[in-house]
Design a protein around this motif. Structure first.
Motif, short mmCIF file in Angstrom:
data_model
loop_
_atom_site.label_atom_id
_atom_site.label_comp_id
_atom_site.label_asym_id
_atom_site.label_seq_id
_atom_site.Cartn_x
_atom_site.Cartn_y
_atom_site.Cartn_z
N TYR A 1 0.86 -1.18 0.00
CA TYR A 1 0.00 0.00 0.00
C TYR A 1 0.89 1.23 0.00
CZ TYR A 1 0.97 -0.85 4.94
OH TYR A 1 1.59 -1.13 6.12
N CYS A 2 0.32 2.37 -0.43
CA CYS A 2 1.17 3.54 -0.66
C CYS A 2 1.47 4.32 0.61
CB CYS A 2 0.55 4.43 -1.72
SG CYS A 2 -0.89 5.37 -1.13
N GLY A 3 0.55 4.25 1.59
CA GLY A 3 0.77 5.00 2.83
C GLY A 3 0.41 6.47 2.73
N GLU A 4 0.00 6.93 1.55
CA GLU A 4 -0.22 8.37 1.35
C GLU A 4 -1.61 8.74 0.85
OE1 GLU A 4 2.89 9.23 -1.40
OE2 GLU A 4 4.45 9.04 0.15
N CYS A 5 -2.33 7.79 0.28
CA CYS A 5 -3.63 8.14 -0.32
C CYS A 5 -4.65 8.43 0.79
CB CYS A 5 -4.12 7.02 -1.24
SG CYS A 5 -4.66 5.53 -0.38
N LYS A 6 -5.84 8.86 0.39
CA LYS A 6 -6.84 9.27 1.39
C LYS A 6 -7.24 8.11 2.31
CE LYS A 6 -10.77 8.75 -1.76
NZ LYS A 6 -10.87 9.14 -3.17
N TYR A 7 -7.15 6.87 1.83
CA TYR A 7 -7.48 5.73 2.68
C TYR A 7 -6.32 5.37 3.60
CZ TYR A 7 -11.37 5.44 -0.52
OH TYR A 7 -12.47 5.75 -1.25
N CYS A 8 -5.13 5.29 3.03
CA CYS A 8 -3.96 4.95 3.85
C CYS A 8 -3.79 5.94 4.99
CB CYS A 8 -2.70 4.92 2.99
SG CYS A 8 -2.57 3.46 1.95
N ARG A 9 -4.04 7.22 4.71
CA ARG A 9 -3.87 8.25 5.75
C ARG A 9 -4.80 8.00 6.94
NH1 ARG A 9 -3.89 12.06 1.44
NH2 ARG A 9 -5.87 12.90 2.17
N LEU B 1 -7.77 -0.62 1.65
CA LEU B 1 -8.52 0.02 0.57
C LEU B 1 -7.63 0.96 -0.25
CD1 LEU B 1 -11.75 0.89 2.61
CD2 LEU B 1 -11.33 -1.12 1.19
N CYS B 2 -6.33 0.87 -0.06
CA CYS B 2 -5.38 1.76 -0.74
C CYS B 2 -5.68 1.84 -2.24
CB CYS B 2 -3.96 1.24 -0.54
SG CYS B 2 -2.73 2.17 -1.48
N GLU B 3 -5.58 3.06 -2.77
CA GLU B 3 -5.86 3.27 -4.20
C GLU B 3 -4.73 2.74 -5.08
OE1 GLU B 3 -6.39 7.51 -3.80
OE2 GLU B 3 -8.55 7.30 -4.08
N LYS B 4 -3.57 2.47 -4.46
CA LYS B 4 -2.43 2.01 -5.27
C LYS B 4 -1.93 0.65 -4.82
CE LYS B 4 -1.08 6.77 -6.10
NZ LYS B 4 -0.28 7.86 -5.51
ZN LIG Z 1 -2.72 4.19 -0.26
#
Ligand SMILES: [Zn+2]
Ligand SMILES: [Zn+2]
Length: 340
Positions: free
Chosen positions: A99-107, A113-116
């Motif tokens: 997961y990216c750790g930065e998208c609106k879900y990860c935050r 549910l990460c977008e990436k």
């Molecule tokens: Zn993410």
């Protein structure tokens, strides 16, 4: 190394492929054990699209072999130059997805549910590589048979957390349903496990699940139990019928969690007034968060659940096709592949 390569529906072959090369940030893991997940069976049956070795549409590249394979436990045999928290010899598992750790879900901690999201599971192989950020260590001496449940237990924890009630009904006593019943019981919940198949009810009772009932023959008893308390319901299996049944059982105000995927897709029809006047909460559950995995690993290390009882068969990698076929036919409930 040897790896299982998927060529098309029900066609997997064990082939010699190169051992993956690790980057500075990755570890190389020698696979010790992997559990067969219902998701893997869907790949094998071609229900997840044409995700083959030659056409890895739903995975990340040619080195995925076209199958999933994420219920993995193994030993680190090599660490990249920038890897600080792991050493050779560590017993580990890794996440199915990065997961990216930065998208609106990860935050918000909703990394499932990460977008990436990128699927990195490729565990039907003697060695796998994984980025250190997505690797989890078990304490020394953890039994690999238990450790291979880290991922399925974490997704079960994720689903059960969506029902913050004392009473939970679980529809479907497949491997995930019984795992859900075990975990819910451990959490002190009042559990009803509902299954139409006699062999699966028998298995669930044999491994210690209480209150296992048949939705058809025990309908009266189930209704009297459900109507006396507020029950949340999980459909541990996909499909129109079990999900409709879960919706019909759930109490007003309570969650109905759709846990199992439905392949091929089916349509549900539901009178919106039955939601409007009951305030039922219809939700899904997919994968797991960091907290879910932490709890799963703790329960495994402490041997809080009899996870070993769920495993009905142990096969070698060369017997993978047989293991898949026997799981699909119902001869096996839960198979683990043992590596040398
Ligand atoms: Zn993410
Ligand atoms: Zn799984």
């Amino acid at each position: 190394m040897k790896a299982a390569v998927f060529y098309g529906k029900s066609d997997i072959r064990i082939e010699e492929v190169p051992v993956p090369e690790v980057s500075d940030d990755e570890v190389l893991v020698k696979t010790l054990r992997i559990g067969i997940c219902p998701t893997d069976l869907r790949y094998y049956l071609g229900l997840r699209g044409e995700s083959t070795y030659d056409n890895p549409k739903f995975t990340t590249g040619k080195d995925t072999f076209g199958l999933s394979g994420h219920e993995i436990v193994g030993e680190i045999v090599e660490v990249g130059r920038k890897v600080k928290s792991f050493n050779e010899g560590d017993l580990v598992t890794h996440e199915t997805f990065t997961y990216c750790g930065e998208c609106k879900y990860c935050r918000r901690g909703l990394v499932n549910l990460c977008e990436k999201k990128i699927d990195i599971a490729r565990g039907y192989a003697e060695y796998v590589r994984a980025p250190q950020k997505f690797v989890h260590k078990f304490k020394k001496g953890t039994d690999v048979k238990f450790a291979a449940f880290a991922e399925p237990l974490s997704v079960v924890i994720h689903a059960v957390r969506k029902i913050p009630l004392e009473n939970i009904a679980i529809v479907g006593a497949g491997p995930m349903g019984v795992l859900m019943a075990m975990y819910s019981d451990y959490k002190g919940k009042n559990v009803l496990l509902l299954e139409t198949r006699e062999d699966r009810r028998k298995f669930a009772r044999e491994i210690g699940v209480k209150n296992v009932m048949d939705p058809i023959n025990d309908a009266g008893l189930i209704n009297s139990k459900i109507s006396s308390e507020i029950f949340g319901v999980v459909s541990s299996v996909g499909g129109k019928n079990p999900i409709d049944y879960a919706l019909s059982l759930s109490s007003s105000s309570a969650p109905v969690v759709i846990f199992g995927g439905t392949y091929p897709a089916e349509m549900l029809t539901y009178d919106p007034n039955r939601i409007h006047y009951t305030e039922k909460i219809i939700t899904g559950s997919t994968d797991h968060t960091v907290d879910d995995m932490d709890e799963s690993i703790m329960l495994i290390e402490e041997r809080k659940l009899h996870l070993d009882r769920i495993v009905t068969g142990e096969y070698s990698l060369s017997q993978l096709k047989e293991a898949f076929d026997n799981t699909i036919s119902g001869k096996e409930m839960k198979v683990q592949i043992k590596f040398k």
